[in-house]
Design a protein around this motif. Structure first.
Motif, PDB file in Angstrom:
ATOM      1  N   ASN A  17      12.499 -10.994   8.031  1.00 28.61           N
ATOM      2  CA  ASN A  17      12.991 -11.823   9.098  1.00 28.61           C
ATOM      3  C   ASN A  17      12.349 -13.059   9.121  1.00 28.61           C
ATOM      4  OD1 ASN A  17      10.202 -11.424   9.675  1.00 28.61           O
ATOM      5  ND2 ASN A  17      10.245  -9.916  11.415  1.00 28.61           N
ATOM      6  N   GLY A  18      11.525 -13.533   8.011  1.00 30.61           N
ATOM      7  CA  GLY A  18      10.974 -14.770   7.826  1.00 30.61           C
ATOM      8  C   GLY A  18       9.581 -14.928   8.437  1.00 30.61           C
ATOM      9  N   LYS A  19       9.048 -14.009   8.873  1.00 26.99           N
ATOM     10  CA  LYS A  19       7.620 -13.798   9.387  1.00 26.99           C
ATOM     11  C   LYS A  19       6.702 -13.610   8.075  1.00 26.99           C
ATOM     12  CE  LYS A  19       7.859 -14.694  13.692  1.00 26.99           C
ATOM     13  NZ  LYS A  19       7.229 -15.590  14.409  1.00 26.99           N
ATOM     14  N   LYS A  20       5.377 -13.149   8.391  1.00 28.31           N
ATOM     15  CA  LYS A  20       4.372 -12.744   7.279  1.00 28.31           C
ATOM     16  C   LYS A  20       3.887 -11.662   7.882  1.00 28.31           C
ATOM     17  CE  LYS A  20       3.887 -17.234   4.953  1.00 28.31           C
ATOM     18  NZ  LYS A  20       4.602 -16.848   3.880  1.00 28.31           N
ATOM     19  N   LYS A  21       3.549 -10.739   7.075  1.00 25.47           N
ATOM     20  CA  LYS A  21       2.655  -9.346   7.292  1.00 25.47           C
ATOM     21  C   LYS A  21       1.365  -9.536   6.616  1.00 25.47           C
ATOM     22  CE  LYS A  21       3.975  -6.538   9.550  1.00 25.47           C
ATOM     23  NZ  LYS A  21       3.909  -6.351  11.058  1.00 25.47           N
ATOM     24  N   LEU A  22       0.244  -9.523   7.494  1.00 21.63           N
ATOM     25  CA  LEU A  22      -1.148  -9.616   7.039  1.00 21.63           C
ATOM     26  C   LEU A  22      -1.552  -8.182   6.440  1.00 21.63           C
ATOM     27  CD1 LEU A  22      -3.754 -11.301   6.557  1.00 21.63           C
ATOM     28  CD2 LEU A  22      -4.530 -10.527   8.757  1.00 21.63           C
ATOM     29  N   ALA A  23      -2.276  -8.133   5.225  1.00 19.25           N
ATOM     30  CA  ALA A  23      -2.624  -6.693   4.664  1.00 19.25           C
ATOM     31  C   ALA A  23      -3.981  -7.001   4.052  1.00 19.25           C
ATOM     32  CB  ALA A  23      -1.745  -6.190   3.896  1.00 19.25           C
ATOM     33  N   TYR A  24      -4.729  -6.017   3.914  1.00 14.73           N
ATOM     34  CA  TYR A  24      -6.195  -6.108   3.290  1.00 14.73           C
ATOM     35  C   TYR A  24      -6.167  -5.003   2.364  1.00 14.73           C
ATOM     36  CZ  TYR A  24     -11.298  -6.534   3.521  1.00 14.73           C
ATOM     37  OH  TYR A  24     -12.520  -6.311   3.153  1.00 14.73           O
ATOM     38  N   GLY A  25      -6.842  -5.487   1.016  1.00 15.37           N
ATOM     39  CA  GLY A  25      -7.244  -4.365   0.103  1.00 15.37           C
ATOM     40  C   GLY A  25      -7.765  -4.951  -1.404  1.00 15.37           C
ATOM     41  N   GLN A  26      -7.782  -4.045  -2.376  1.00 19.39           N
ATOM     42  CA  GLN A  26      -8.359  -4.317  -3.494  1.00 19.39           C
ATOM     43  C   GLN A  26      -7.397  -5.146  -4.144  1.00 19.39           C
ATOM     44  OE1 GLN A  26     -10.159  -1.079  -5.314  1.00 19.39           O
ATOM     45  NE2 GLN A  26     -12.029  -1.092  -4.037  1.00 19.39           N
ATOM     46  N   SER A  27      -6.210  -4.987  -4.137  1.00 20.84           N
ATOM     47  CA  SER A  27      -4.915  -5.558  -4.849  1.00 20.84           C
ATOM     48  C   SER A  27      -3.778  -5.660  -3.953  1.00 20.84           C
ATOM     49  CB  SER A  27      -4.524  -4.704  -5.890  1.00 20.84           C
ATOM     50  OG  SER A  27      -4.200  -3.516  -5.812  1.00 20.84           O
ATOM     51  N   PRO A  28      -2.752  -6.296  -4.319  1.00 19.35           N
ATOM     52  CA  PRO A  28      -1.405  -6.399  -3.434  1.00 19.35           C
ATOM     53  C   PRO A  28      -1.108  -4.687  -3.200  1.00 19.35           C
ATOM     54  CG  PRO A  28      -1.450  -7.919  -5.014  1.00 19.35           C
ATOM     55  CD  PRO A  28      -2.615  -7.200  -5.262  1.00 19.35           C
ATOM     56  N   GLU A  29      -0.923  -4.131  -4.012  1.00 19.92           N
ATOM     57  CA  GLU A  29      -0.557  -2.639  -3.977  1.00 19.92           C
ATOM     58  C   GLU A  29      -1.445  -1.905  -3.195  1.00 19.92           C
ATOM     59  OE1 GLU A  29       0.598  -4.812  -7.702  1.00 19.92           O
ATOM     60  OE2 GLU A  29      -1.486  -4.407  -7.344  1.00 19.92           O
ATOM     61  N   ASP A  30      -2.611  -2.253  -3.412  1.00 22.00           N
ATOM     62  CA  ASP A  30      -3.387  -1.404  -2.540  1.00 22.00           C
ATOM     63  C   ASP A  30      -3.305  -1.834  -1.023  1.00 22.00           C
ATOM     64  OD1 ASP A  30      -5.656   0.376  -1.790  1.00 22.00           O
ATOM     65  OD2 ASP A  30      -6.964  -1.486  -1.738  1.00 22.00           O
ATOM     66  N   ALA A  31      -3.222  -3.154  -0.902  1.00 20.43           N
ATOM     67  CA  ALA A  31      -2.805  -3.384   0.567  1.00 20.43           C
ATOM     68  C   ALA A  31      -1.384  -2.992   1.160  1.00 20.43           C
ATOM     69  CB  ALA A  31      -3.059  -5.138   0.434  1.00 20.43           C
ATOM     70  N   LEU A  32      -0.566  -2.860   0.372  1.00 25.92           N
ATOM     71  CA  LEU A  32       0.630  -2.348   0.956  1.00 25.92           C
ATOM     72  C   LEU A  32       0.216  -0.737   1.309  1.00 25.92           C
ATOM     73  CD1 LEU A  32       3.433  -3.998  -1.328  1.00 25.92           C
ATOM     74  CD2 LEU A  32       3.009  -4.169   1.094  1.00 25.92           C
ATOM     75  N   GLN A  33      -0.323  -0.014   0.290  1.00 26.15           N
ATOM     76  CA  GLN A  33      -0.467   1.262   0.682  1.00 26.15           C
ATOM     77  C   GLN A  33      -1.189   1.226   1.933  1.00 26.15           C
ATOM     78  OE1 GLN A  33       0.464   3.890  -1.239  1.00 26.15           O
ATOM     79  NE2 GLN A  33      -0.345   5.229   0.238  1.00 26.15           N
ATOM     80  N   ILE A  34      -2.268   0.666   2.216  1.00 24.76           N
ATOM     81  CA  ILE A  34      -3.004   0.756   3.412  1.00 24.76           C
ATOM     82  C   ILE A  34      -1.884   0.251   4.507  1.00 24.76           C
ATOM     83  CG2 ILE A  34      -4.962  -0.386   4.774  1.00 24.76           C
ATOM     84  CD1 ILE A  34      -6.335  -0.560   1.928  1.00 24.76           C
ATOM     85  N   MET A  44       7.857  -1.076   7.093  1.00 22.62           N
ATOM     86  CA  MET A  44       7.605  -1.356   5.928  1.00 22.62           C
ATOM     87  C   MET A  44       8.711  -1.763   5.032  1.00 22.62           C
ATOM     88  SD  MET A  44       4.425  -0.856   5.128  1.00 22.62           S
ATOM     89  CE  MET A  44       4.516  -0.841   3.316  1.00 22.62           C
ATOM     90  N   GLU A  45      10.057  -1.437   5.187  1.00 18.82           N
ATOM     91  CA  GLU A  45      11.199  -1.896   4.552  1.00 18.82           C
ATOM     92  C   GLU A  45      11.560  -3.486   4.750  1.00 18.82           C
ATOM     93  OE1 GLU A  45      15.663  -0.847   5.464  1.00 18.82           O
ATOM     94  OE2 GLU A  45      14.620   0.757   4.951  1.00 18.82           O
ATOM     95  N   GLN A  46      11.040  -3.783   5.882  1.00 19.71           N
ATOM     96  CA  GLN A  46      10.906  -5.352   6.099  1.00 19.71           C
ATOM     97  C   GLN A  46       9.937  -6.109   5.533  1.00 19.71           C
ATOM     98  OE1 GLN A  46      13.221  -6.773   8.507  1.00 19.71           O
ATOM     99  NE2 GLN A  46      13.997  -4.941   8.178  1.00 19.71           N
ATOM    100  N   ILE A  47       9.107  -5.641   4.662  1.00 22.12           N
ATOM    101  CA  ILE A  47       8.181  -6.431   3.810  1.00 22.12           C
ATOM    102  C   ILE A  47       8.632  -6.571   2.242  1.00 22.12           C
ATOM    103  CG2 ILE A  47       5.869  -6.444   2.782  1.00 22.12           C
ATOM    104  CD1 ILE A  47       4.761  -4.647   5.012  1.00 22.12           C
ATOM    105  N   ILE A  48       8.532  -7.658   2.014  1.00 26.04           N
ATOM    106  CA  ILE A  48       9.086  -8.036   0.294  1.00 26.04           C
ATOM    107  C   ILE A  48       7.774  -8.040  -0.342  1.00 26.04           C
ATOM    108  CG2 ILE A  48      10.016  -9.642  -1.278  1.00 26.04           C
ATOM    109  CD1 ILE A  48      11.491 -10.859   1.471  1.00 26.04           C
ATOM    110  N   PRO A  49       7.675  -6.705  -1.219  1.00 30.59           N
ATOM    111  CA  PRO A  49       6.208  -6.414  -1.835  1.00 30.59           C
ATOM    112  C   PRO A  49       5.899  -7.556  -3.061  1.00 30.59           C
ATOM    113  CG  PRO A  49       7.941  -4.783  -2.128  1.00 30.59           C
ATOM    114  CD  PRO A  49       8.678  -5.721  -1.280  1.00 30.59           C
ATOM    115  N   ASP A  50       6.855  -8.197  -3.662  1.00 33.63           N
ATOM    116  CA  ASP A  50       6.526  -9.005  -4.613  1.00 33.63           C
ATOM    117  C   ASP A  50       6.411 -10.419  -4.179  1.00 33.63           C
ATOM    118  OD1 ASP A  50       9.061  -9.345  -4.298  1.00 33.63           O
ATOM    119  OD2 ASP A  50       9.553  -9.548  -6.383  1.00 33.63           O
ATOM    120  N   GLN A  51       6.485 -10.869  -2.899  1.00 37.87           N
ATOM    121  CA  GLN A  51       6.513 -12.032  -2.360  1.00 37.87           C
ATOM    122  C   GLN A  51       5.137 -12.133  -1.447  1.00 37.87           C
ATOM    123  OE1 GLN A  51       9.738 -13.633  -0.605  1.00 37.87           O
ATOM    124  NE2 GLN A  51      10.986 -13.085  -2.456  1.00 37.87           N
ATOM    125  N   TYR A  52       3.944 -12.615  -1.888  1.00 38.62           N
ATOM    126  CA  TYR A  52       2.794 -12.596  -1.291  1.00 38.62           C
ATOM    127  C   TYR A  52       1.694 -13.753  -1.652  1.00 38.62           C
ATOM    128  CZ  TYR A  52       0.354 -10.510  -5.373  1.00 38.62           C
ATOM    129  OH  TYR A  52       0.142 -10.332  -6.637  1.00 38.62           O
TER     130      TYR A  52
END
Length: 68
Positions: A17-34, A44-52
């Motif tokens: 949707n053009g916005k950004k989602k803040l996440a926290y973790g040891q790696s991008p993958e860990d942040a998405l898991q959290i 979660m479907e709205q997040i583009i996992p490889d664009q961070y």
């Protein structure tokens, strides 16, 4: 063991949707898991996992208006 042994970082993931989602973790993958623990599958479907972007806490104020 000290929590400093495993540093964590802040990540801003682009969303469909053009916005950004803040996440926290040891790696991008860990942040998405959290994130998946507190968001619905639809959210979660709205997040583009490889664009961070990895940011530090001092930069967070620059992105507040872009968070979704």
């Amino acid at each position: 063991m000290s929590s400093f042994a495993n540093p964590h970082y802040m990540y801003l993931f682009n969303m469909k949707n053009g916005k950004k989602k803040l996440a926290y973790g040891q790696s991008p993958e860990d942040a998405l898991q959290i994130l998946s623990y507190r968001l619905t599958p639809e959210e979660m479907e709205q997040i583009i996992p490889d664009q961070y972007e990895k940011i530090n806490q001092r930069q967070l104020q620059e992105y507040v208006d872009q968070l979704g």
